[in-house]
Design a protein around this motif. Structure first.
Motif, PDB file in Angstrom:
ATOM      1  N   SER A 118      -4.952  -7.625   0.800  1.00  0.00           N
ATOM      2  CA  SER A 118      -4.787  -6.596   1.814  1.00  0.00           C
ATOM      3  C   SER A 118      -5.413  -5.300   1.313  1.00  0.00           C
ATOM      4  O   SER A 118      -5.043  -4.790   0.252  1.00  0.00           O
ATOM      5  N   LEU A 119      -6.360  -4.759   2.082  1.00  0.00           N
ATOM      6  CA  LEU A 119      -7.115  -3.585   1.650  1.00  0.00           C
ATOM      7  C   LEU A 119      -6.422  -2.271   1.962  1.00  0.00           C
ATOM      8  O   LEU A 119      -7.006  -1.212   1.724  1.00  0.00           O
ATOM      9  N   GLY A 120      -5.231  -2.285   2.507  1.00  0.00           N
ATOM     10  CA  GLY A 120      -4.511  -1.043   2.770  1.00  0.00           C
ATOM     11  C   GLY A 120      -5.238  -0.182   3.787  1.00  0.00           C
ATOM     12  O   GLY A 120      -5.562  -0.616   4.886  1.00  0.00           O
ATOM     13  N   ARG A 121      -5.535   1.066   3.415  1.00  0.00           N
ATOM     14  CA  ARG A 121      -6.256   1.983   4.292  1.00  0.00           C
ATOM     15  C   ARG A 121      -7.742   2.052   3.963  1.00  0.00           C
ATOM     16  O   ARG A 121      -8.464   2.869   4.542  1.00  0.00           O
ATOM     17  N   GLY A 122      -8.210   1.223   3.030  1.00  0.00           N
ATOM     18  CA  GLY A 122      -9.642   1.150   2.787  1.00  0.00           C
ATOM     19  C   GLY A 122     -10.083   1.938   1.577  1.00  0.00           C
ATOM     20  O   GLY A 122      -9.400   1.983   0.544  1.00  0.00           O
ATOM     21  N   THR A 123     -11.249   2.561   1.698  1.00  0.00           N
ATOM     22  CA  THR A 123     -11.906   3.234   0.578  1.00  0.00           C
ATOM     23  C   THR A 123     -11.014   4.311  -0.030  1.00  0.00           C
ATOM     24  O   THR A 123     -10.480   5.166   0.676  1.00  0.00           O
ATOM     25  N   GLY A 124     -10.852   4.259  -1.357  1.00  0.00           N
ATOM     26  CA  GLY A 124     -10.050   5.242  -2.075  1.00  0.00           C
ATOM     27  C   GLY A 124      -8.576   4.931  -2.149  1.00  0.00           C
ATOM     28  O   GLY A 124      -7.836   5.634  -2.850  1.00  0.00           O
ATOM     29  N   ASP A 125      -8.116   3.889  -1.467  1.00  0.00           N
ATOM     30  CA  ASP A 125      -6.695   3.552  -1.472  1.00  0.00           C
ATOM     31  C   ASP A 125      -6.386   2.628  -2.645  1.00  0.00           C
ATOM     32  O   ASP A 125      -7.205   1.797  -3.039  1.00  0.00           O
ATOM     33  N   THR A 126      -5.190   2.759  -3.200  1.00  0.00           N
ATOM     34  CA  THR A 126      -4.744   1.928  -4.319  1.00  0.00           C
ATOM     35  C   THR A 126      -3.904   0.780  -3.780  1.00  0.00           C
ATOM     36  O   THR A 126      -2.902   1.002  -3.096  1.00  0.00           O
ATOM     37  N   ILE A 127      -4.312  -0.452  -4.079  1.00  0.00           N
ATOM     38  CA  ILE A 127      -3.636  -1.644  -3.584  1.00  0.00           C
ATOM     39  C   ILE A 127      -3.360  -2.569  -4.761  1.00  0.00           C
ATOM     40  O   ILE A 127      -3.569  -2.195  -5.927  1.00  0.00           O
ATOM     41  N   HIS A 128      -2.904  -3.787  -4.468  1.00  0.00           N
ATOM     42  CA  HIS A 128      -2.651  -4.798  -5.490  1.00  0.00           C
ATOM     43  C   HIS A 128      -3.489  -6.033  -5.178  1.00  0.00           C
ATOM     44  O   HIS A 128      -3.573  -6.464  -4.022  1.00  0.00           O
ATOM     45  N   ASP A 129      -4.101  -6.591  -6.207  1.00  0.00           N
ATOM     46  CA  ASP A 129      -4.982  -7.736  -6.023  1.00  0.00           C
ATOM     47  C   ASP A 129      -4.193  -9.036  -6.015  1.00  0.00           C
ATOM     48  O   ASP A 129      -2.960  -9.038  -5.867  1.00  0.00           O
ATOM     49  N   GLU A 130      -4.906 -10.176  -6.201  1.00  0.00           N
ATOM     50  CA  GLU A 130      -4.249 -11.480  -6.157  1.00  0.00           C
ATOM     51  C   GLU A 130      -3.228 -11.656  -7.266  1.00  0.00           C
ATOM     52  O   GLU A 130      -2.234 -12.374  -7.109  1.00  0.00           O
ATOM     53  N   ASP A 131      -3.452 -11.009  -8.411  1.00  0.00           N
ATOM     54  CA  ASP A 131      -2.540 -11.127  -9.548  1.00  0.00           C
ATOM     55  C   ASP A 131      -1.431 -10.089  -9.535  1.00  0.00           C
ATOM     56  O   ASP A 131      -0.624 -10.039 -10.475  1.00  0.00           O
ATOM     57  N   GLY A 132      -1.388  -9.233  -8.518  1.00  0.00           N
ATOM     58  CA  GLY A 132      -0.365  -8.202  -8.447  1.00  0.00           C
ATOM     59  C   GLY A 132      -0.665  -6.962  -9.252  1.00  0.00           C
ATOM     60  O   GLY A 132       0.216  -6.107  -9.420  1.00  0.00           O
ATOM     61  N   LEU A 133      -1.884  -6.821  -9.771  1.00  0.00           N
ATOM     62  CA  LEU A 133      -2.255  -5.657 -10.569  1.00  0.00           C
ATOM     63  C   LEU A 133      -2.831  -4.570  -9.670  1.00  0.00           C
ATOM     64  O   LEU A 133      -3.484  -4.866  -8.665  1.00  0.00           O
ATOM     65  N   PRO A 134      -2.604  -3.298 -10.015  1.00  0.00           N
ATOM     66  CA  PRO A 134      -3.123  -2.212  -9.169  1.00  0.00           C
ATOM     67  C   PRO A 134      -4.638  -2.100  -9.270  1.00  0.00           C
ATOM     68  O   PRO A 134      -5.209  -2.097 -10.366  1.00  0.00           O
ATOM     69  N   VAL A 135      -5.282  -1.999  -8.133  1.00  0.00           N
ATOM     70  CA  VAL A 135      -6.734  -1.838  -8.058  1.00  0.00           C
ATOM     71  C   VAL A 135      -7.039  -0.767  -7.021  1.00  0.00           C
ATOM     72  O   VAL A 135      -6.206  -0.442  -6.167  1.00  0.00           O
ATOM     73  N   LYS A 136      -8.233  -0.226  -7.089  1.00  0.00           N
ATOM     74  CA  LYS A 136      -8.688   0.794  -6.149  1.00  0.00           C
ATOM     75  C   LYS A 136      -9.900   0.271  -5.393  1.00  0.00           C
ATOM     76  O   LYS A 136     -10.794  -0.345  -5.976  1.00  0.00           O
ATOM     77  N   VAL A 137      -9.925   0.542  -4.083  1.00  0.00           N
ATOM     78  CA  VAL A 137     -11.024   0.108  -3.227  1.00  0.00           C
ATOM     79  C   VAL A 137     -12.141   1.138  -3.320  1.00  0.00           C
ATOM     80  O   VAL A 137     -11.932   2.324  -3.040  1.00  0.00           O
ATOM     81  N   MET A 138     -13.330   0.685  -3.714  1.00  0.00           N
ATOM     82  CA  MET A 138     -14.488   1.559  -3.848  1.00  0.00           C
ATOM     83  C   MET A 138     -15.580   1.089  -2.899  1.00  0.00           C
ATOM     84  O   MET A 138     -15.883  -0.103  -2.829  1.00  0.00           O
ATOM     85  N   SER A 139     -16.151   2.020  -2.159  1.00  0.00           N
ATOM     86  CA  SER A 139     -17.249   1.724  -1.237  1.00  0.00           C
ATOM     87  C   SER A 139     -18.570   1.915  -1.964  1.00  0.00           C
ATOM     88  O   SER A 139     -18.830   2.978  -2.546  1.00  0.00           O
ATOM     89  N   LEU A 140     -19.421   0.883  -1.936  1.00  0.00           N
ATOM     90  CA  LEU A 140     -20.698   0.921  -2.641  1.00  0.00           C
ATOM     91  C   LEU A 140     -21.877   1.193  -1.715  1.00  0.00           C
ATOM     92  O   LEU A 140     -22.757   1.982  -2.048  1.00  0.00           O
ATOM     93  N   ASP A 141     -21.910   0.545  -0.561  1.00  0.00           N
ATOM     94  CA  ASP A 141     -23.060   0.701   0.326  1.00  0.00           C
ATOM     95  C   ASP A 141     -22.629   0.395   1.753  1.00  0.00           C
ATOM     96  O   ASP A 141     -21.759  -0.457   1.986  1.00  0.00           O
ATOM     97  N   VAL A 142     -23.244   1.099   2.709  1.00  0.00           N
ATOM     98  CA  VAL A 142     -22.977   0.908   4.137  1.00  0.00           C
ATOM     99  C   VAL A 142     -24.313   0.827   4.857  1.00  0.00           C
ATOM    100  O   VAL A 142     -25.161   1.717   4.717  1.00  0.00           O
ATOM    101  N   GLN A 143     -24.504  -0.249   5.626  1.00  0.00           N
ATOM    102  CA  GLN A 143     -25.694  -0.431   6.440  1.00  0.00           C
ATOM    103  C   GLN A 143     -25.270  -0.703   7.879  1.00  0.00           C
ATOM    104  O   GLN A 143     -24.358  -1.498   8.120  1.00  0.00           O
TER     105      GLN A 143
END
Length: 323
Positions: A118-143
């Motif tokens: 679940s990506l939460g609110r998207g870019t810049g939001d802190t979520i939890h990955d498949e292992d339950g560890l905290p990760v941050k969503v980073m936007s790399l490119d938009v076309q």
């Protein structure tokens, strides 16, 4: 007659006098009888008394069977008795708990789940990955790609990709990454080396945005082009309806999205102002949507932008009194 001299304008209309001895021709003059007031009349009063509603209710008695003879059976017809019944219990009228039902009842946001995360609110939001560890969503490119009626696919440049038209369909290729967050041992805050040392793999998602005024053929061609792309890259796909953009989609544009009416190559009407409504929940989710230039669309809790590119270079910004 009427007298509105204490007000700045007449509520009956712009071309009507503020004070007059006679009512306008279209004004209603109705006689209202007691206990026969219509709903339109009652709504004008804040504390109109509510009376108990009653109606007759029929109560049936059980049937009585008589077995005097084996061949004949006497059936007593049911008798009913009329009595008054209080309808307040049927209507379930009870006061509302403001703290629990209104203030404390915060609706849950819609979640976008891509690749079991679940990506939460998207870019810049802190979520939890498949292992339950905290990760941050980073936007790399938009076309951003648009499909014309002839079937040609055109990629929009950095300036034009922030403008979406209601009579066209687009698909947006979003490349993002889930980055592990490492903490500083002294302060417990996020370390500045999180991005460099714990970068995850790159992921791709296609957003298919279809305008409300777009043709069905153009919508189908846009969806087919997006499907061909995601099959090659193994990416995810999601549809976004016009007027129901979620926070993840809005954060891709970083507060620079503008949704306008018509088509991209449609000529502008010189001399007519265009009205845009500014909406935002957070600064990263800010966007503007074009409305009909009319006073009926003004709201006291929102802000609006008025532009006339063919006639004047000025931009008017209107703020509601409760913004």
């Amino acid at each position: 007659g009427y007298d509105y001299t204490e007000f700045d304008c007449c509520p009956l209309g712009n071309n009507i006098e503020i004070k007059s001895d006679r009512r306008p021709n279209w004004a209603w003059f109705i006689r209202v009888n007691q206990n026969m007031e219509p709903i339109l009349f009652k709504d004008k009063f804040f504390n109109w008394p509510a009376f108990t509603l009653t109606r007759p209710e029929k109560k049936y008695q059980p049937r009585k069977l008589s077995f005097s003879t084996p061949t004949t059976t006497n059936v007593v017809e049911p008798k009913h008795k009329c009595c008054k019944k209080d309808l307040s219990a049927e209507l379930n009228l009870f006061p509302v708990d403001i703290q629990t039902d209104m203030i404390g009842n915060v609706p849950q946001q819609q979640e976008l789940i891509l690749e079991c995360v679940s990506l939460g609110r998207g870019t810049g939001d802190t979520i939890h990955d498949e292992d339950g560890l905290p990760v941050k969503v980073m936007s790399l490119d938009v076309q951003c790609f648009v499909i014309e009626e002839s079937g040609d696919r055109i990629e929009l440049n950095e300036m034009d990709k922030n403008f979406l038209c209601s009579a066209e369909s687009y698909y947006i290729r979003w490349k993002y990454r889930l980055t592990r967050i490492s903490r500083c041992l002294k302060t417990g805050a996020e370390s500045r080396y999180s991005v460099e040392q714990h970068g995850g793999r790159d992921r791709v998602c296609y957003f298919v945005w279809q305008g409300k005024d777009a043709r069905n053929t153009q919508r189908g061609i846009t969806a087919l082009n997006a499907i061909e792309k995601l099959r090659v890259e193994g990416a995810s796909q999601t549809y976004v309806e016009h007027g129901q953009e979620d926070p993840i989609f809005l954060r891709i544009f970083q507060g620079s999205l503008v949704i306008q009416n018509g088509k991209r190559k449609q000529p502008n009407n010189c001399g007519k102002y265009r009205m845009f409504m500014l909406q935002d929940t957070l600064p990263e989710e800010r966007f503007m949507i074009e409305l009909e230039c009319s006073f009926r669309n003004l709201r006291s809790r929102l802000s609006y932008v008025f532009v006339n590119p063919g006639h004047s270079s000025k931009i008017y910004l209107w703020h509601g009194c409760k913004t």
